[in-house]
Write an enzyme that holds these catalytic residues in place. Structure first.
Site, PDB file in Angstrom:
ATOM      1  CE  LYS A  74      -3.735   2.235   2.622  1.00 30.94           C
ATOM      2  NZ  LYS A  74      -4.649   2.151   3.781  1.00 30.94           N
ATOM      3  CB  SER A 149      -7.925   4.208   2.758  1.00 30.19           C
ATOM      4  OG  SER A 149      -7.120   3.516   3.707  1.00 30.19           O
ATOM      5  CB  SER A 173      -8.413   1.300   5.575  1.00 30.28           C
ATOM      6  OG  SER A 173      -9.140   2.482   5.419  1.00 30.28           O
TER       7      SER A 173
HETATM    8  N1  GLN Z   1     -13.109   5.077   6.258  1.00 27.72           N
HETATM    9  C1  GLN Z   1     -12.387   5.523   7.414  1.00 27.72           C
HETATM   10  C2  GLN Z   1     -11.873   6.928   7.176  1.00 27.72           C
HETATM   11  O1  GLN Z   1     -12.191   7.471   6.181  1.00 27.72           O
HETATM   12  C3  GLN Z   1     -11.279   4.582   7.751  1.00 27.72           C
HETATM   13  C4  GLN Z   1     -10.063   4.755   6.928  1.00 27.72           C
HETATM   14  C5  GLN Z   1      -8.930   3.869   7.363  1.00 27.72           C
HETATM   15  O2  GLN Z   1      -9.119   2.873   8.061  1.00 27.72           O
HETATM   16  N2  GLN Z   1      -7.733   4.250   6.975  1.00 27.72           N
HETATM   17  O3  GLN Z   1     -11.197   7.486   7.971  1.00 27.72           O
END
Ligand code: GLN
Length: 486
Positions: A74, A149, A173
């Site tokens: 990632k 994400s 995410s």
């Molecule tokens: N969807 C959540 C956010 O927008 C979690 C994102 C994540 O776990 N990096 O913050």
């Protein structure tokens, strides 16, 4: 070859039926002809160099189970050689002088880096539509989001563009994109995996973990990835563990907590059906279901969306155009330079979070919002401890719906936030969680969009979670399904 598990690839590599170079070449070709936008940076020469080194190790016998197996990272983990962008214009041309600890660990095991994977900017998002490099498409249905994400990580596994991927989970995410793409992912206990070199979003929540095809593969990856790191002050010092050790344990007598609040009116009927069918499968494996309650579930959204932006506003203050990253080309003085650099470098969602974060931390609002959120965070963690007096593991949906269409929620941040309802509290409590494929949606549109089952365990129970997931994957084939053409 591109749909094989890490375990299978490892056997082929060690029996010399394929070389690391052949394997890397095969994946590179697939990556280059893919139009899913899963990768942000590929460097064929660097990959082949690592593959040649892996082949030398395999020949000399100085290899690990992972030597020669390809992996993609990632683009939130910094890497030497490959650009490290965090999906942001701010870092679009950033070359890190060092590797993240996690990357170092996989390199040391002899894994071959395929490239960097697309993600929401600074890991903020649930659909991968917040990336400066454009959205990733879901391999099951290219009209759909892959989740976020870590959308690039999940899509790459589902599409056979990598057999292993790293990801990070701050509020879901790893689990949510794994769910939307029909692959397997585990977010370890907070502190298990080093955050050193993982570009920071919300430091008290961020945790790295693997995404792969199976629980067994995730265990292999976690074996290399977990461990104490003196360079991360929140890294937990514990004896090394073999996360594969319990995979074959029987589930007879397992008590599965089913939280009422995860099956309310907001849950789509097709997701509920797939999850309930999975619970039935567990009963056949000898488990019993226990009705439990996690009463603060609803509060996890406001709490998370105060705490995460607060930490983000502080973490992202380092991007000032001076130290590294983007700098505006024209400005009148220092503060104008800051302003222009940050206006140009950050995308909308990141700016929104910085604003919210600065607000809730400001004098006069700190007590009303930030402190209050911290107190409720503690209560959310206590709810889980109460639940674990009644059960060994908690199960429910990962996401209230299957993947939605690209663009559907793009202009509505709150709609995106609400979709995180089942993943945020695990992160706030610092608990480990998994997503495993358990079916598909229903109706013409959703029938090819995967559903994930969420497994939540108590602190440091990863080996048990992987055991519970592996047993399910031994009697079902959802994890073996492939998108059309893969
Ligand atoms: N969807 C959540 C956010 O927008 C979690 C994102 C994540 O776990 N990096 O913050």
């Amino acid at each position: 070859m591109h749909t094989k598990t890490i375990k299978q690839l490892s056997a082929l590599l060690h029996s010399k039926q394929i070389s690391a170079t052949e394997l890397a070449t095969l994946f590179l070709a697939r990556m280059q002809s893919s139009d899913l936008n899963a990768y942000t940076h590929i460097d064929e020469a660097l990959t082949l160099e690592q593959a040649a080194a892996a082949d030398r190790r395999l020949a000399s016998g100085d290899s690990t189970a992972l030597t020669g197996v390809p992996i993609a990272h990632k683009d939130i983990f910094v890497t030497r050689g490959w650009r490290s962008t965090a999906g942001s214009r701010m870092l679009a041309n950033y070359n890190s002088p060092f590797d993240a600890t996690v990357v170092e660990q996989f390199n040391a095991a002899g894994m071959v880096t395929l490239g960097k994977l697309n993600c929401d900017e600074f890991a903020m998002g649930s659909s991968n539509e917040n990336s400066f490099f454009g959205p990733v498409k879901n391999p099951w249905d290219t009209r759909a989001v892959p989740g976020g994400s870590s959308g690039g990580s999940a899509a790459a596994i589902a599409a056979g563009l990598a057999p292993a991927a790293t990801a990070t989970d701050t509020g879901g995410s790893i689990r949510q994109p794994a769910s939307h793409c029909g692959v397997t992912g585990i977010k370890p206990t907070y502190g298990r995996v080093s955050r050193f070199g993982m570009i920071a979003f919300a430091s008290s929540l961020d945790q790295g973990g693997p995404i792969a095809r199976t629980a067994e593969d995730c265990a292999l990856l976690l074996n290399a990835m977990a461990g104490f790191d003196p360079r991360d002050s929140t890294s937990v010092e514990r004896a090394p563990e073999d996360f594969s050790r319990d995979l074959n344990n029987s589930l007879a007598g397992l008590k599965i907590g089913v939280p009422r609040e995860y099956f309310g009116p907001g849950l789509a009927p097709d997701v509920e059906q797939a999850v309930r069918a999975a619970l039935k499968e567990y009963e056949k494996l000898g488990a019993t279901l226990v009705d439990i309650s996690l009463p603060k579930t609803e509060l996890s959204i406001p709490v998370y969306y105060v705490i995460a932006p607060a930490e983000a506003s502080s973490n992202l203050s380092r991007f000032d155009g001076v130290r590294y990253g983007h700098r505006a080309s024209q400005y009148s003085d220092l503060s104008d330079m800051y302003k222009k650099t940050r206006s140009e470098g950050f995308g909308e969602e990141v700016k929104r979070r910085i604003l919210v974060g600065a607000y809730v931390l400001s004098h006069g609002y700190y007590d009303a919002y930030y402190l209050q959120a911290q107190k409720i965070r503690r209560l959310i963690a206590q709810d889980f401890q109460q639940a674990f007096t009644q059960c060994d593991v908690i199960m429910g949906p990962v996401s209230p719906t299957v993947a939605w269409d690209l663009g559907d929620k793009a202009d509505d941040p709150v709609a995106n936030y609400l979709a995180d309802i089942f993943t945020l509290s695990t992160s706030l409590a610092g608990l480990p969680g998994m997503s495993i494929p358990c079916g598909f949606g229903q109706g013409e549109k959703n029938a090819r969009r995967p559903v994930g089952l969420q497994l939540i365990g108590n602190y440091f129970s990863e080996a048990k979670l992987l055991n519970i997931a592996h047993q399910y994957q031994g009697v079902t084939d959802w994890h073996q399904r492939r998108p059309e053409g893969v």
